[in-house]
Design a protein around this motif. Structure first.
Motif, PDB file in Angstrom:
ATOM      1  N   ILE A   5       0.855  -1.179   0.000  1.00 59.04           N
ATOM      2  CA  ILE A   5       0.000   0.000   0.000  1.00 59.04           C
ATOM      3  C   ILE A   5       0.894   1.232   0.000  1.00 59.04           C
ATOM      4  O   ILE A   5       1.932   1.261   0.666  1.00 59.04           O
ATOM      5  N   ASN A   6       0.490   2.200  -0.776  1.00 55.73           N
ATOM      6  CA  ASN A   6       1.213   3.458  -0.835  1.00 55.73           C
ATOM      7  C   ASN A   6       0.908   4.236   0.450  1.00 55.73           C
ATOM      8  O   ASN A   6      -0.254   4.436   0.809  1.00 55.73           O
ATOM      9  N   VAL A   7       1.926   4.690   1.155  1.00 53.15           N
ATOM     10  CA  VAL A   7       1.746   5.386   2.430  1.00 53.15           C
ATOM     11  C   VAL A   7       0.983   6.689   2.236  1.00 53.15           C
ATOM     12  O   VAL A   7       0.143   7.061   3.056  1.00 53.15           O
ATOM     13  N   ALA A   8       1.241   7.395   1.143  1.00 50.47           N
ATOM     14  CA  ALA A   8       0.542   8.654   0.878  1.00 50.47           C
ATOM     15  C   ALA A   8      -0.950   8.411   0.705  1.00 50.47           C
ATOM     16  O   ALA A   8      -1.784   9.175   1.202  1.00 50.47           O
ATOM     17  N   VAL A   9      -1.302   7.333   0.018  1.00 49.23           N
ATOM     18  CA  VAL A   9      -2.716   7.000  -0.177  1.00 49.23           C
ATOM     19  C   VAL A   9      -3.347   6.636   1.157  1.00 49.23           C
ATOM     20  O   VAL A   9      -4.465   7.061   1.464  1.00 49.23           O
ATOM     21  N   LEU A  10      -2.647   5.875   1.970  1.00 48.75           N
ATOM     22  CA  LEU A  10      -3.164   5.504   3.285  1.00 48.75           C
ATOM     23  C   LEU A  10      -3.413   6.738   4.145  1.00 48.75           C
ATOM     24  O   LEU A  10      -4.466   6.863   4.778  1.00 48.75           O
ATOM     25  N   LEU A  11      -2.479   7.675   4.160  1.00 44.10           N
ATOM     26  CA  LEU A  11      -2.660   8.899   4.941  1.00 44.10           C
ATOM     27  C   LEU A  11      -3.828   9.723   4.411  1.00 44.10           C
ATOM     28  O   LEU A  11      -4.604  10.289   5.187  1.00 44.10           O
ATOM     29  N   ALA A  12      -3.970   9.802   3.090  1.00 47.13           N
ATOM     30  CA  ALA A  12      -5.084  10.553   2.514  1.00 47.13           C
ATOM     31  C   ALA A  12      -6.423   9.923   2.902  1.00 47.13           C
ATOM     32  O   ALA A  12      -7.376  10.636   3.234  1.00 47.13           O
ATOM     33  N   VAL A  18     -11.422  10.902   8.797  1.00 48.84           N
ATOM     34  CA  VAL A  18     -11.515  11.793   9.960  1.00 48.84           C
ATOM     35  C   VAL A  18     -12.362  13.015   9.619  1.00 48.84           C
ATOM     36  O   VAL A  18     -13.200  13.446  10.413  1.00 48.84           O
ATOM     37  N   GLN A  19     -12.175  13.562   8.431  1.00 48.67           N
ATOM     38  CA  GLN A  19     -12.948  14.733   8.005  1.00 48.67           C
ATOM     39  C   GLN A  19     -14.436  14.394   7.908  1.00 48.67           C
ATOM     40  O   GLN A  19     -15.287  15.181   8.310  1.00 48.67           O
ATOM     41  N   LEU A  20     -14.757  13.217   7.398  1.00 54.77           N
ATOM     42  CA  LEU A  20     -16.157  12.843   7.231  1.00 54.77           C
ATOM     43  C   LEU A  20     -16.832  12.453   8.544  1.00 54.77           C
ATOM     44  O   LEU A  20     -18.052  12.526   8.654  1.00 54.77           O
ATOM     45  N   ARG A  21     -16.074  12.049   9.538  1.00 57.56           N
ATOM     46  CA  ARG A  21     -16.654  11.633  10.819  1.00 57.56           C
ATOM     47  C   ARG A  21     -17.022  12.808  11.701  1.00 57.56           C
ATOM     48  O   ARG A  21     -17.711  12.642  12.698  1.00 57.56           O
ATOM     49  N   ARG A  22     -16.573  14.008  11.328  1.00 55.82           N
ATOM     50  CA  ARG A  22     -16.904  15.188  12.124  1.00 55.82           C
ATOM     51  C   ARG A  22     -18.403  15.429  12.092  1.00 55.82           C
ATOM     52  O   ARG A  22     -19.061  15.130  11.112  1.00 55.82           O
ATOM     53  N   PRO A  23     -18.943  15.990  13.164  1.00 53.35           N
ATOM     54  CA  PRO A  23     -20.386  16.266  13.177  1.00 53.35           C
ATOM     55  C   PRO A  23     -20.771  17.229  12.047  1.00 53.35           C
ATOM     56  O   PRO A  23     -20.015  18.135  11.712  1.00 53.35           O
ATOM     57  N   THR A  35     -12.210  20.798   2.698  1.00 54.30           N
ATOM     58  CA  THR A  35     -12.706  19.559   2.101  1.00 54.30           C
ATOM     59  C   THR A  35     -12.293  19.462   0.635  1.00 54.30           C
ATOM     60  O   THR A  35     -11.868  18.403   0.168  1.00 54.30           O
ATOM     61  N   VAL A  36     -12.396  20.572  -0.093  1.00 52.00           N
ATOM     62  CA  VAL A  36     -11.981  20.579  -1.496  1.00 52.00           C
ATOM     63  C   VAL A  36     -10.493  20.291  -1.616  1.00 52.00           C
ATOM     64  O   VAL A  36     -10.062  19.492  -2.455  1.00 52.00           O
ATOM     65  N   VAL A  37      -9.691  20.903  -0.776  1.00 52.03           N
ATOM     66  CA  VAL A  37      -8.234  20.690  -0.810  1.00 52.03           C
ATOM     67  C   VAL A  37      -7.901  19.236  -0.497  1.00 52.03           C
ATOM     68  O   VAL A  37      -7.065  18.624  -1.169  1.00 52.03           O
ATOM     69  N   ILE A  38      -8.562  18.666   0.482  1.00 59.80           N
ATOM     70  CA  ILE A  38      -8.312  17.268   0.850  1.00 59.80           C
ATOM     71  C   ILE A  38      -8.679  16.341  -0.303  1.00 59.80           C
ATOM     72  O   ILE A  38      -7.919  15.421  -0.640  1.00 59.80           O
ATOM     73  N   CYS A  39      -9.818  16.578  -0.933  1.00 58.98           N
ATOM     74  CA  CYS A  39     -10.241  15.713  -2.042  1.00 58.98           C
ATOM     75  C   CYS A  39      -9.314  15.855  -3.246  1.00 58.98           C
ATOM     76  O   CYS A  39      -8.971  14.867  -3.891  1.00 58.98           O
ATOM     77  N   LEU A  40      -8.877  17.071  -3.550  1.00 62.29           N
ATOM     78  CA  LEU A  40      -7.937  17.262  -4.650  1.00 62.29           C
ATOM     79  C   LEU A  40      -6.601  16.594  -4.352  1.00 62.29           C
ATOM     80  O   LEU A  40      -6.001  15.962  -5.221  1.00 62.29           O
ATOM     81  N   THR A  41      -6.133  16.727  -3.118  1.00 64.25           N
ATOM     82  CA  THR A  41      -4.885  16.083  -2.722  1.00 64.25           C
ATOM     83  C   THR A  41      -5.004  14.572  -2.835  1.00 64.25           C
ATOM     84  O   THR A  41      -4.101  13.899  -3.323  1.00 64.25           O
ATOM     85  N   VAL A  44      -4.732  13.589  -6.455  1.00 62.80           N
ATOM     86  CA  VAL A  44      -3.354  13.667  -6.955  1.00 62.80           C
ATOM     87  C   VAL A  44      -2.520  12.509  -6.430  1.00 62.80           C
ATOM     88  O   VAL A  44      -1.702  11.933  -7.160  1.00 62.80           O
ATOM     89  N   LEU A  45      -2.729  12.128  -5.186  1.00 58.74           N
ATOM     90  CA  LEU A  45      -1.950  11.040  -4.593  1.00 58.74           C
ATOM     91  C   LEU A  45      -2.330   9.679  -5.150  1.00 58.74           C
ATOM     92  O   LEU A  45      -1.479   8.805  -5.320  1.00 58.74           O
ATOM     93  N   ILE A  46      -3.608   9.497  -5.450  1.00 56.40           N
ATOM     94  CA  ILE A  46      -4.065   8.176  -5.874  1.00 56.40           C
ATOM     95  C   ILE A  46      -3.933   7.976  -7.385  1.00 56.40           C
ATOM     96  O   ILE A  46      -3.912   6.850  -7.868  1.00 56.40           O
ATOM     97  N   ALA A  47      -3.819   9.057  -8.150  1.00 53.46           N
ATOM     98  CA  ALA A  47      -3.807   8.970  -9.610  1.00 53.46           C
ATOM     99  C   ALA A  47      -2.714   8.046 -10.172  1.00 53.46           C
ATOM    100  O   ALA A  47      -2.997   7.242 -11.057  1.00 53.46           O
TER     101      ALA A  47
END
Length: 71
Positions: A5-12, A18-23, A35-41, A44-47
């Motif tokens: 597993i790619n570590v960058a993908v795992l961290l993303a 964590v972002q989605l579990r927030r109330p 949220t937009v920055v996280i999804c774009l990142t 880029v990491l998974i591509a």
């Protein structure tokens, strides 16, 4: 069988979970931008991974199927 597993993908993935579990309260503009920055990142990491390429193949086939259905 070796599973890697790619570590960058795992961290993303962890950050997205964590972002989605927030109330879900009223979201500020900062939260929306983050949220937009996280999804774009994540994109880029998974591509360049094999998983990202398989997602691209599925989306391409879906788009081609919808395009042919609309003709």
């Amino acid at each position: 069988m070796i599973v890697t597993i790619n570590v960058a993908v795992l961290l993303a993935i962890i950050i997205i979970v964590v972002q989605l579990r927030r109330p879900t309260h009223s979201r500020s503009r900062f939260d929306e931008k983050m949220t937009v920055v996280i999804c774009l990142t994540f994109g880029v990491l998974i591509a360049p991974t094999a998983f990202g390429k398989s997602i691209l193949d599925v989306v391409t086939q879906l788009a081609e199927g919808l395009s042919k259905a609309g003709q």
